[in-house]
Design a protein around this motif. Structure first.
Motif, mmCIF file in Angstrom:
data_model
loop_
_atom_site.group_PDB
_atom_site.id
_atom_site.type_symbol
_atom_site.label_atom_id
_atom_site.label_comp_id
_atom_site.label_asym_id
_atom_site.label_seq_id
_atom_site.Cartn_x
_atom_site.Cartn_y
_atom_site.Cartn_z
ATOM 1 N N MET A 1 22.523 1.371 0.570
ATOM 2 C CA MET A 1 22.621 2.303 1.823
ATOM 3 C C MET A 1 23.820 3.244 1.967
ATOM 4 O O MET A 1 24.720 2.756 1.443
ATOM 5 N N GLU A 2 23.461 4.428 1.982
ATOM 6 C CA GLU A 2 24.509 5.483 1.958
ATOM 7 C C GLU A 2 25.348 5.375 3.145
ATOM 8 O O GLU A 2 25.021 5.046 4.195
ATOM 9 N N SER A 3 26.601 5.554 2.730
ATOM 10 C CA SER A 3 27.854 5.224 4.027
ATOM 11 C C SER A 3 27.785 6.387 4.712
ATOM 12 O O SER A 3 27.846 7.583 4.223
ATOM 13 N N ASN A 4 28.005 6.425 6.170
ATOM 14 C CA ASN A 4 28.257 7.524 6.962
ATOM 15 C C ASN A 4 29.576 7.802 6.721
ATOM 16 O O ASN A 4 30.633 7.109 7.217
ATOM 17 N N PRO A 5 29.956 9.187 6.759
ATOM 18 C CA PRO A 5 31.390 9.697 6.854
ATOM 19 C C PRO A 5 31.975 9.689 8.128
ATOM 20 O O PRO A 5 31.136 9.882 9.117
ATOM 21 N N THR A 6 33.265 9.473 8.128
ATOM 22 C CA THR A 6 34.020 9.645 9.584
ATOM 23 C C THR A 6 34.621 10.952 9.540
ATOM 24 O O THR A 6 35.520 11.200 8.860
ATOM 25 N N TYR A 7 33.927 11.771 10.475
ATOM 26 C CA TYR A 7 34.203 13.342 10.568
ATOM 27 C C TYR A 7 35.472 13.401 11.248
ATOM 28 O O TYR A 7 36.023 12.736 12.393
ATOM 29 N N LEU A 8 36.615 14.171 11.087
ATOM 30 C CA LEU A 8 37.536 14.677 11.638
ATOM 31 C C LEU A 8 37.209 15.804 12.628
ATOM 32 O O LEU A 8 36.691 16.842 12.536
ATOM 33 N N PRO A 9 37.115 15.472 13.937
ATOM 34 C CA PRO A 9 36.534 16.518 14.889
ATOM 35 C C PRO A 9 37.748 17.559 15.376
ATOM 36 O O PRO A 9 38.916 17.147 15.623
ATOM 37 N N VAL A 10 37.195 18.656 15.055
ATOM 38 C CA VAL A 10 38.308 19.920 15.113
ATOM 39 C C VAL A 10 37.480 20.988 16.389
ATOM 40 O O VAL A 10 36.325 21.069 16.268
ATOM 41 N N VAL A 11 38.332 21.418 17.149
ATOM 42 C CA VAL A 11 37.834 22.676 18.194
ATOM 43 C C VAL A 11 38.278 23.801 17.785
ATOM 44 O O VAL A 11 39.321 24.001 17.364
ATOM 45 N N ALA A 12 37.396 24.824 18.177
ATOM 46 C CA ALA A 12 37.715 26.276 17.798
ATOM 47 C C ALA A 12 37.224 26.919 19.079
ATOM 48 O O ALA A 12 36.377 26.755 19.756
ATOM 49 N N ALA A 13 37.909 28.046 19.420
ATOM 50 C CA ALA A 13 37.774 28.713 20.680
ATOM 51 C C ALA A 13 37.224 30.317 20.305
ATOM 52 O O ALA A 13 37.834 30.803 19.377
ATOM 53 N N ALA A 14 35.946 30.601 20.692
ATOM 54 C CA ALA A 14 35.413 32.152 20.844
ATOM 55 C C ALA A 14 35.770 32.620 22.093
ATOM 56 O O ALA A 14 35.337 32.534 23.031
ATOM 57 N N ILE A 15 37.201 33.307 22.071
ATOM 58 C CA ILE A 15 37.801 33.793 23.070
ATOM 59 C C ILE A 15 37.328 35.379 23.156
ATOM 60 O O ILE A 15 37.774 36.230 22.386
ATOM 61 N N GLY A 16 36.655 35.533 24.527
ATOM 62 C CA GLY A 16 36.262 37.022 24.733
ATOM 63 C C GLY A 16 34.822 37.152 25.368
ATOM 64 O O GLY A 16 34.457 35.925 25.726
ATOM 65 N N PRO A 17 34.235 38.080 25.493
ATOM 66 C CA PRO A 17 34.871 39.457 25.062
ATOM 67 C C PRO A 17 35.952 39.952 25.995
ATOM 68 O O PRO A 17 35.933 39.773 27.144
ATOM 69 N N ASP A 18 36.783 40.791 25.533
ATOM 70 C CA ASP A 18 37.815 41.434 26.266
ATOM 71 C C ASP A 18 37.150 42.730 26.702
ATOM 72 O O ASP A 18 35.810 42.980 26.725
ATOM 73 N N GLY A 19 37.813 43.385 27.493
ATOM 74 C CA GLY A 19 37.489 44.620 28.397
ATOM 75 C C GLY A 19 36.534 45.636 27.149
ATOM 76 O O GLY A 19 35.996 46.568 27.645
ATOM 77 N N ALA B 1 29.866 21.592 9.979
ATOM 78 C CA ALA B 1 30.559 20.586 9.322
ATOM 79 C C ALA B 1 30.742 20.728 7.888
ATOM 80 O O ALA B 1 29.515 21.211 7.104
ATOM 81 N N ASP B 2 31.722 20.071 7.261
ATOM 82 C CA ASP B 2 32.093 20.026 5.891
ATOM 83 C C ASP B 2 30.700 19.213 5.316
ATOM 84 O O ASP B 2 30.145 18.192 6.103
ATOM 85 N N ASP B 3 30.464 19.325 4.073
ATOM 86 C CA ASP B 3 29.377 18.584 3.240
ATOM 87 C C ASP B 3 30.386 17.177 2.780
ATOM 88 O O ASP B 3 31.351 17.508 2.239
ATOM 89 N N ARG C 1 38.917 13.304 4.769
ATOM 90 C CA ARG C 1 37.758 13.273 5.891
ATOM 91 C C ARG C 1 37.143 14.757 5.847
ATOM 92 O O ARG C 1 37.796 15.671 6.307
ATOM 93 N N PRO C 2 35.858 14.623 6.070
ATOM 94 C CA PRO C 2 35.250 15.949 6.157
ATOM 95 C C PRO C 2 35.554 16.252 7.778
ATOM 96 O O PRO C 2 35.456 15.362 8.680
ATOM 97 N N ILE C 3 35.393 17.446 7.886
ATOM 98 C CA ILE C 3 35.712 18.328 9.386
ATOM 99 C C ILE C 3 34.334 18.444 10.055
ATOM 100 O O ILE C 3 33.279 18.924 9.380
ATOM 101 N N LEU C 4 34.174 18.309 11.245
ATOM 102 C CA LEU C 4 33.350 18.825 12.153
ATOM 103 C C LEU C 4 33.766 19.564 13.062
ATOM 104 O O LEU C 4 34.627 19.367 14.200
ATOM 105 N N LEU C 5 33.406 20.822 13.080
ATOM 106 C CA LEU C 5 34.080 22.132 13.818
ATOM 107 C C LEU C 5 33.283 22.635 15.001
ATOM 108 O O LEU C 5 32.060 22.895 14.720
ATOM 109 N N LEU C 6 33.747 22.003 16.076
ATOM 110 C CA LEU C 6 33.100 22.287 17.435
ATOM 111 C C LEU C 6 33.398 23.712 18.043
ATOM 112 O O LEU C 6 34.684 23.973 18.527
ATOM 113 N N LEU C 7 32.619 24.817 18.191
ATOM 114 C CA LEU C 7 32.890 26.087 18.909
ATOM 115 C C LEU C 7 32.498 26.037 20.081
ATOM 116 O O LEU C 7 31.613 25.928 20.594
#
Length: 139
Positions: free
Chosen positions: A1-19, A79-81, A89-95
């Protein structure tokens, strides 16, 4: 059975749009991973912290903007492969799309801050996960 990786959760911001229809991007400082590349700003989620709470904290720490968590919406993820990666730890990036903020960006932790139109963001050199987020968010 393949092991499930423990991802490192990271958040990112799409800030905008400005005027002017531009979005805020951060250029990573020298001495950091992906130095010189442009990214959606953000950072790690601390233990016991929610994603929106982490994003508000990270953006305030990095550039002094105050985000409105009530108007944030989930926009994309990447997410990282987990196989053969170079990180412990692979990264899971949430935008999150962050359409409301107050303040002006200043560099508190190094790096550069600039506003770009989406077509220009597509041309910037970015880390792999940010390239994926850019394609998914801006199309």
């Amino acid at each position: 059975m393949e092991s499930n990786p423990t991802y490192l959760p990271v958040v990112a911001a799409a800030i905008g749009p400005d005027g002017d229809g531009r979005w805020l991007m951060h250029r990573r400082p020298e001495g950091k991973a992906h130095a010189g590349l442009w990214e959606f700003p953000g950072g790690k989620i601390d233990a016991g912290e929610g994603a929106r709470e982490a994003l508000v904290r990270e953006i305030e720490e990095e550039c002094g903007l105050s985000l409105d968590p009530e108007t944030m919406r989930e926009a994309a993820f990447a997410a990282d492969d987990p196989r053969g990666g170079t990180r412990a730890r692979p990264i899971l990036l949430l935008l999150y799309h962050c359409p409301r903020w107050s303040g002006r960006p200043i560099s508190r932790e190094g790096g550069e801050w600039q506003w770009f139109a989406p077509h220009r963001i597509a041309q910037l050199e970015k880390p792999p996960l940010d390239r994926q987020l850019c394609a998914r968010f801006f199309g």
